[in-house]
Scaffold this motif. Structure first.
Motif, PDB file in Angstrom:
ATOM      1  N   ARG A   2      42.368   5.510   1.842  1.00 62.71           N
ATOM      2  CA  ARG A   2      42.489   4.652   3.017  1.00 62.71           C
ATOM      3  C   ARG A   2      41.394   5.004   4.019  1.00 62.71           C
ATOM      4  N   LEU A   3      40.812   3.994   4.628  1.00 61.86           N
ATOM      5  CA  LEU A   3      39.654   4.190   5.502  1.00 61.86           C
ATOM      6  C   LEU A   3      39.982   3.940   6.968  1.00 61.86           C
ATOM      7  N   SER A   4      41.256   4.021   7.318  1.00 63.76           N
ATOM      8  CA  SER A   4      41.660   3.712   8.689  1.00 63.76           C
ATOM      9  C   SER A   4      41.032   4.668   9.712  1.00 63.76           C
ATOM     10  N   PHE A   5      40.646   5.876   9.280  1.00 59.36           N
ATOM     11  CA  PHE A   5      40.039   6.823  10.225  1.00 59.36           C
ATOM     12  C   PHE A   5      38.694   6.326  10.745  1.00 59.36           C
ATOM     13  N   LEU A   6      38.124   5.298  10.087  1.00 61.23           N
ATOM     14  CA  LEU A   6      36.844   4.748  10.519  1.00 61.23           C
ATOM     15  C   LEU A   6      36.991   3.561  11.469  1.00 61.23           C
ATOM     16  N   GLU A   7      38.218   3.121  11.698  1.00 60.68           N
ATOM     17  CA  GLU A   7      38.419   1.910  12.496  1.00 60.68           C
ATOM     18  C   GLU A   7      37.769   1.972  13.874  1.00 60.68           C
ATOM     19  N   PRO A   8      37.786   3.134  14.585  1.00 65.39           N
ATOM     20  CA  PRO A   8      37.148   3.147  15.918  1.00 65.39           C
ATOM     21  C   PRO A   8      35.676   2.749  15.885  1.00 65.39           C
ATOM     22  N   LEU A   9      34.998   3.017  14.782  1.00 58.63           N
ATOM     23  CA  LEU A   9      33.582   2.667  14.693  1.00 58.63           C
ATOM     24  C   LEU A   9      33.363   1.166  14.786  1.00 58.63           C
ATOM     25  N   TYR A  10      34.231   0.408  14.141  1.00 60.59           N
ATOM     26  CA  TYR A  10      33.969  -1.014  13.995  1.00 60.59           C
ATOM     27  C   TYR A  10      34.558  -1.839  15.129  1.00 60.59           C
ATOM     28  N   THR A  11      35.073  -1.173  16.157  1.00 56.48           N
ATOM     29  CA  THR A  11      35.406  -1.880  17.392  1.00 56.48           C
ATOM     30  C   THR A  11      34.181  -1.995  18.288  1.00 56.48           C
ATOM     31  N   GLU A  12      33.124  -1.260  17.931  1.00 57.38           N
ATOM     32  CA  GLU A  12      31.857  -1.319  18.670  1.00 57.38           C
ATOM     33  C   GLU A  12      30.912  -2.309  17.980  1.00 57.38           C
ATOM     34  N   SER A  13      30.018  -2.899  18.759  1.00 55.64           N
ATOM     35  CA  SER A  13      29.114  -3.902  18.200  1.00 55.64           C
ATOM     36  C   SER A  13      27.781  -3.323  17.736  1.00 55.64           C
ATOM     37  N   GLY A  14      27.465  -2.095  18.113  1.00 57.82           N
ATOM     38  CA  GLY A  14      26.214  -1.485  17.692  1.00 57.82           C
ATOM     39  C   GLY A  14      25.056  -1.941  18.563  1.00 57.82           C
ATOM     40  N   PRO A  15      23.830  -1.500  18.275  1.00 55.24           N
ATOM     41  CA  PRO A  15      23.472  -0.645  17.126  1.00 55.24           C
ATOM     42  C   PRO A  15      24.064   0.762  17.242  1.00 55.24           C
ATOM     43  N   PHE A  16      24.082   1.450  16.105  1.00 52.84           N
ATOM     44  CA  PHE A  16      24.718   2.748  15.979  1.00 52.84           C
ATOM     45  C   PHE A  16      23.696   3.839  15.681  1.00 52.84           C
ATOM     46  N   ALA A  17      23.946   4.998  16.248  1.00 48.71           N
ATOM     47  CA  ALA A  17      23.250   6.207  15.811  1.00 48.71           C
ATOM     48  C   ALA A  17      24.204   6.978  14.920  1.00 48.71           C
ATOM     49  N   LEU A 103      24.481  -1.306  11.507  1.00 50.13           N
ATOM     50  CA  LEU A 103      25.774  -0.838  11.021  1.00 50.13           C
ATOM     51  C   LEU A 103      25.772   0.687  10.935  1.00 50.13           C
ATOM     52  N   PRO A 104      26.919   1.321  11.142  1.00 55.05           N
ATOM     53  CA  PRO A 104      26.970   2.786  11.000  1.00 55.05           C
ATOM     54  C   PRO A 104      26.821   3.206   9.547  1.00 55.05           C
ATOM     55  N   ASP A 105      26.168   4.330   9.358  1.00 55.27           N
ATOM     56  CA  ASP A 105      25.936   4.881   8.016  1.00 55.27           C
ATOM     57  C   ASP A 105      27.119   5.789   7.670  1.00 55.27           C
ATOM     58  N   THR A 106      28.183   5.218   7.122  1.00 59.13           N
ATOM     59  CA  THR A 106      29.435   5.949   6.946  1.00 59.13           C
ATOM     60  C   THR A 106      29.688   6.472   5.540  1.00 59.13           C
ATOM     61  N   ASP A 324      26.015   0.038   0.873  1.00 63.67           N
ATOM     62  CA  ASP A 324      27.153   0.910   1.174  1.00 63.67           C
ATOM     63  C   ASP A 324      27.670   0.684   2.594  1.00 63.67           C
ATOM     64  N   GLU A 325      26.773   0.462   3.558  1.00 61.43           N
ATOM     65  CA  GLU A 325      27.196   0.229   4.931  1.00 61.43           C
ATOM     66  C   GLU A 325      27.959  -1.088   5.051  1.00 61.43           C
ATOM     67  N   ALA A 326      27.474  -2.120   4.368  1.00 61.38           N
ATOM     68  CA  ALA A 326      28.140  -3.425   4.417  1.00 61.38           C
ATOM     69  C   ALA A 326      29.501  -3.380   3.740  1.00 61.38           C
ATOM     70  N   LEU A 327      29.592  -2.667   2.627  1.00 61.86           N
ATOM     71  CA  LEU A 327      30.853  -2.600   1.895  1.00 61.86           C
ATOM     72  C   LEU A 327      31.916  -1.835   2.681  1.00 61.86           C
ATOM     73  N   VAL A 328      31.556  -0.712   3.267  1.00 56.34           N
ATOM     74  CA  VAL A 328      32.538   0.054   4.029  1.00 56.34           C
ATOM     75  C   VAL A 328      33.035  -0.765   5.219  1.00 56.34           C
ATOM     76  N   ARG A 329      32.136  -1.446   5.910  1.00 59.14           N
ATOM     77  CA  ARG A 329      32.575  -2.284   7.033  1.00 59.14           C
ATOM     78  C   ARG A 329      33.546  -3.362   6.552  1.00 59.14           C
TER      79      ARG A 329
END
Length: 365
Positions: A2-17, A103-106, A324-329
């Motif tokens: 489960r990838l719910s621990f990454l949810e805070p990342l995708y509430t932001e619009s970016g760009p990301f460091a 996108l974040p590199d997760t 990989d970044e697109a798939l995780v998002r």
């Protein structure tokens, strides 16, 4: 997984460091080594266009795990001038890296969480003679965790100390307590180490279902190291294994594939299912190659092999991003899981498969 621990990342619009940094504390002058590594990554982010405010946010987070002993790393993500996620890595990254991107590199963080096996670790220490009626003691340390992430982020800890004279009776009560704990955390295994006699008493008094999950192991059993209880033993027990939850998903996929049920295979079919929010779990034989790229839009489900496909869906100005970044998002945005399954356990067309929430109209269920 489960990838719910990454949810805070995708509430932001970016760009990301996105920063991956070795912050190990296993050498002299560790602070200086971490500072030098970060200096190189800061320069790289500057070249990529990150502003000073964002760099300052990252710099405050770098090395915040200084009290954690041994080898490990940090995965740090920032956007919009704020820290979004700071994750501990159970092992140092293969190489320090920094990326400033849409996108974040997760994926490197995700792969460090694999195979995400929930467990209980139990250490039984004994002092005295088994026949003593009034002297001697048994001390039990137990800890829950999810391997390998819990190596540097241990879970709940239990400390239990009883007289030898009452150990047989107390072991029954403790066994029921451990059983309830294992059920609550969905533990795949109970790793038991320490004194053979006292440990055997406990194991024999565990409820039958939990007893079947016991793995006995030897070796040193320190209980106050700042790291996971039984850290060295956990690696030897779990390395190469899949979590039971993931094995269940793989078995469901195999059954559906054989019977023509709601499942997809191959990259194009999996992407089509992700576009519809149809995927329950994405199965990969290995993370996507660094060279593989997908076209994306602003929404998680907007991803495709070609720019033309996204334009036909009404997406304006699609961007080409690492797959990989697109798939995780997409997985996080549709509450889908990720399962990385060894190819020798299940070979997939193009290394990709998907369990679906529903069958397409007209498709046999």
């Amino acid at each position: 997984m489960r990838l719910s621990f990454l949810e805070p990342l995708y509430t932001e619009s970016g760009p990301f460091a996105s920063v991956y940094l070795d912050t190990s504390r296993d050498m002299a002058q560790s602070d200086r080594a971490v500072a030098l590594r970060w200096h190189r990554l800061r320069e790289e982010l500057t070249r990529q266009g990150a502003d000073r405010a964002l760099l300052g946010v990252l710099e405050e987070a770098v090395g915040a795990d200084a009290e954690l002993p041994g080898t490990h790393g940090q995965a740090i993500f920032a956007a919009g001038g704020s820290l979004v996620l700071d994750g501990e890595l159970p092992r140092p990254p293969d190489h320090d890296s920094a990326r400033y991107s849409t996108l974040p590199d997760t994926m490197p963080l995700v792969t460090q969480h694999l195979p995400e096996i929930p467990y209980l670790a139990v250490v039984v220490h004994y002092g005295g003679l088994p026949t003593a009626e009034t002297h001697g003691w048994v001390t039990v340390e137990a800890e829950s965790g999810t391997w390998p992430a819990s190596t540097v982020a241990p879970g709940e800890r239990l400390h239990h100390n009883v007289a030898v004279a009452t150990w047989h009776h107390s072991a029954v009560q403790l066994g029921h307590r451990l059983d309830a704990w294992a059920r609550r955390t969905h533990a795949d295994a109970v790793v038991v180490a320490g004194d053979a006699w006292a440990g055997n008493v406990l194991v024999r008094r565990l409820p039958r279902a939990l007893r079947g999950k016991v793995v006995r192991c030897g070796g040193p059993t320190p209980t106050d190291t700042g790291r996971a209880l039984l850290e060295p033993q956990l690696g030897s027990v779990f390395r190469g294994r899949m979590a039971q939850h993931d094995r269940d998903l793989v078995n469901i996929f195999i059954g559906r594939r054989a019977l023509g049920g709601p499942a997809a295979e191959g990259l194009e079919a999996a992407l089509a299912a992700l576009q519809r929010g149809q995927v329950t779990a994405l199965l990969l034989n290995h993370p996507p190659a660094a060279s593989l790229r997908l076209w994306t839009g602003p929404q998680p489900t907007q991803l495709a092999l070609t720019e033309e496909e996204l334009v036909s869906f009404g997406v304006r100005a699609p961007r080409e991003e690492p797959a990989d970044e697109a798939l995780v998002r997409a997985l996080v945005g549709t509450a889908a899981e990720l399962v990385v399954v060894p190819e020798d356990a299940l070979g997939l067309d193009e290394g990709v498969g998907a369990l679906l929430r529903y069958a397409d109209p007209g498709t046999p269920a």
